[in-house]
Scaffold this active site. Structure first.
Site, mmCIF file in Angstrom:
data_model
loop_
_atom_site.group_PDB
_atom_site.id
_atom_site.type_symbol
_atom_site.label_atom_id
_atom_site.label_comp_id
_atom_site.label_asym_id
_atom_site.label_seq_id
_atom_site.Cartn_x
_atom_site.Cartn_y
_atom_site.Cartn_z
ATOM 1 N N GLY A 88 0.796 -1.235 0.000
ATOM 2 C CA GLY A 88 0.000 0.000 0.000
ATOM 3 C C GLY A 88 0.821 1.273 0.000
ATOM 4 O O GLY A 88 0.328 2.328 0.394
ATOM 5 N N SER A 89 2.065 1.204 -0.503
ATOM 6 C CA SER A 89 2.862 2.442 -0.503
ATOM 7 C C SER A 89 2.275 3.473 -1.471
ATOM 8 O O SER A 89 2.303 4.672 -1.189
ATOM 9 C CB SER A 89 4.329 2.156 -0.828
ATOM 10 O OG SER A 89 4.502 1.761 -2.164
ATOM 11 N N ASN A 90 1.733 3.019 -2.589
ATOM 12 C CA ASN A 90 1.095 3.977 -3.514
ATOM 13 C C ASN A 90 -0.146 4.606 -2.891
ATOM 14 O O ASN A 90 -0.403 5.795 -3.054
ATOM 15 C CB ASN A 90 0.744 3.283 -4.834
ATOM 16 C CG ASN A 90 1.947 3.103 -5.728
ATOM 17 O OD1 ASN A 90 2.417 4.052 -6.352
ATOM 18 N ND2 ASN A 90 2.471 1.893 -5.772
ATOM 19 N N MET A 112 -4.105 -7.145 -6.937
ATOM 20 C CA MET A 112 -3.680 -8.359 -7.636
ATOM 21 C C MET A 112 -4.859 -9.204 -8.118
ATOM 22 O O MET A 112 -4.780 -10.436 -8.151
ATOM 23 C CB MET A 112 -2.765 -9.185 -6.717
ATOM 24 C CG MET A 112 -1.530 -8.441 -6.240
ATOM 25 S SD MET A 112 -0.526 -7.806 -7.609
ATOM 26 C CE MET A 112 0.212 -9.346 -8.165
ATOM 27 N N ASN A 169 -4.968 1.995 -13.068
ATOM 28 C CA ASN A 169 -4.046 1.000 -12.508
ATOM 29 C C ASN A 169 -2.611 1.504 -12.629
ATOM 30 O O ASN A 169 -2.282 2.247 -13.554
ATOM 31 C CB ASN A 169 -4.186 -0.321 -13.268
ATOM 32 C CG ASN A 169 -3.311 -1.430 -12.705
ATOM 33 O OD1 ASN A 169 -3.250 -1.622 -11.491
ATOM 34 N ND2 ASN A 169 -2.622 -2.150 -13.570
ATOM 35 N N HIS A 188 1.261 -0.069 -12.958
ATOM 36 C CA HIS A 188 1.919 -1.341 -13.283
ATOM 37 C C HIS A 188 3.432 -1.121 -13.346
ATOM 38 O O HIS A 188 3.887 -0.142 -13.953
ATOM 39 C CB HIS A 188 1.404 -1.873 -14.620
ATOM 40 C CG HIS A 188 2.004 -3.193 -14.990
ATOM 41 N ND1 HIS A 188 1.589 -4.377 -14.422
ATOM 42 C CD2 HIS A 188 3.006 -3.512 -15.846
ATOM 43 C CE1 HIS A 188 2.317 -5.367 -14.923
ATOM 44 N NE2 HIS A 188 3.183 -4.876 -15.781
HETATM 45 C C1 GRF Z 1 3.486 -1.671 -7.422
HETATM 46 O O1 GRF Z 1 4.773 -1.949 -7.911
HETATM 47 C C2 GRF Z 1 2.488 -1.656 -8.532
HETATM 48 O O2 GRF Z 1 2.998 -1.215 -9.749
HETATM 49 C C3 GRF Z 1 2.095 -3.101 -8.633
HETATM 50 O O3 GRF Z 1 2.080 -3.554 -7.311
HETATM 51 C C4 GRF Z 1 2.978 -2.777 -6.526
HETATM 52 C C5 GRF Z 1 2.202 -2.226 -5.359
HETATM 53 O O4 GRF Z 1 3.042 -1.574 -4.449
HETATM 54 N N1 GRF Z 1 0.857 -3.238 -9.335
HETATM 55 P P1 GRF Z 1 2.416 -0.896 -3.150
HETATM 56 O O5 GRF Z 1 1.513 -1.906 -2.495
HETATM 57 O O6 GRF Z 1 1.696 0.339 -3.570
HETATM 58 O O7 GRF Z 1 3.604 -0.588 -2.293
#
Ligand code: GRF
Length: 199
Positions: free
Chosen positions: A14-16, A92, A109, A111
């Protein structure tokens, strides 16, 4: 002001998600996160939501008989929180027609490759195994075909000789954390012209 209502879908760290929450809190992204949904009861994203005091819901895909039944529950939850834009931030699960029809052209999304290269799972490992010298990340709209929707933004990341999947992914994530909010700043602006600016 009516802020765009976001629903975050996250399966892992969940860093994003955290970056979006931070940018919103700082005022550099005009939006509101209505809910974070995870399909993984152990996802760190859930803990982040708790810490950030953002509503969080676990919908375990293993408890559903089909992808459509799972997406129906996800869609009902997003609707219950009046979500307008769905952000897959490390989600996922493949989107079915159920989710796509509920949020047409409103699912984004991120990626970890320069699409159309290396779609699907283990994109960073795929890039390393192929031996490309430049990879990166892509923000795109979601369609039924996995990782094939219209591209909104991309960032390139050089592959270093000593890279492991972990070191390369870490540098890709730095770029993800930059271009995901940037893509949303463009996409969410209340201007009909915005679409022309991004794809
Ligand atoms: C990211 O690298 C994204 O591109 C991929 O899954 C990862 C998720 O990272 N789909 P986070 O959970 O946001 O840290």
């Amino acid at each position: 002001m009516n802020l765009p209502q976001l629903g975050i879908l996250a399966s892992g760290s969940g860093s994003n998600f955290a970056v979006l929450a931070r940018e919103i809190a700082q005022g550099s992204l005009s939006a509101h996160i209505s809910v974070m949904i995870t399909n993984n009861p152990d996802a760190y994203a859930y803990q982040r939501a708790m810490d950030l005091k953002i509503p969080a819901v676990i919908i375990n895909h293993r408890e559903f008989a089909s992808r459509e039944a799972f997406d129906t529950q996800v869609t009902q939850t997003l609707n219950a929180y009046q979500v307008e834009w769905v952000i897959m931030a490390g989600w996922m699960r493949r989107a079915t027609e159920v989710l796509l029809q509920a949020f047409p052209q409103h699912i984004v999304n991120i990626h970890p490759s320069l699409l159309p290269s290396f779609p699907g799972i283990k994109a960073v490992e795929q890039a390393l195994a192929y031996g490309v010298k430049i990879t990166g990340c892509t923000v795109h709209l979601v369609t039924l075909e996995v990782d094939q929707g219209p591209i909104l933004l991309q960032a390139a990341v050089p592959v270093l000789a000593e890279d492991t999947p972990e070191t390369l992914h870490a540098r890709i994530q730095v770029e993800e954390h930059r271009i995901l909010p940037e893509a949303l700043r463009i996409l969410l602006q209340p201007n009909e012209q915005r679409v022309k600016k991004v794809y």
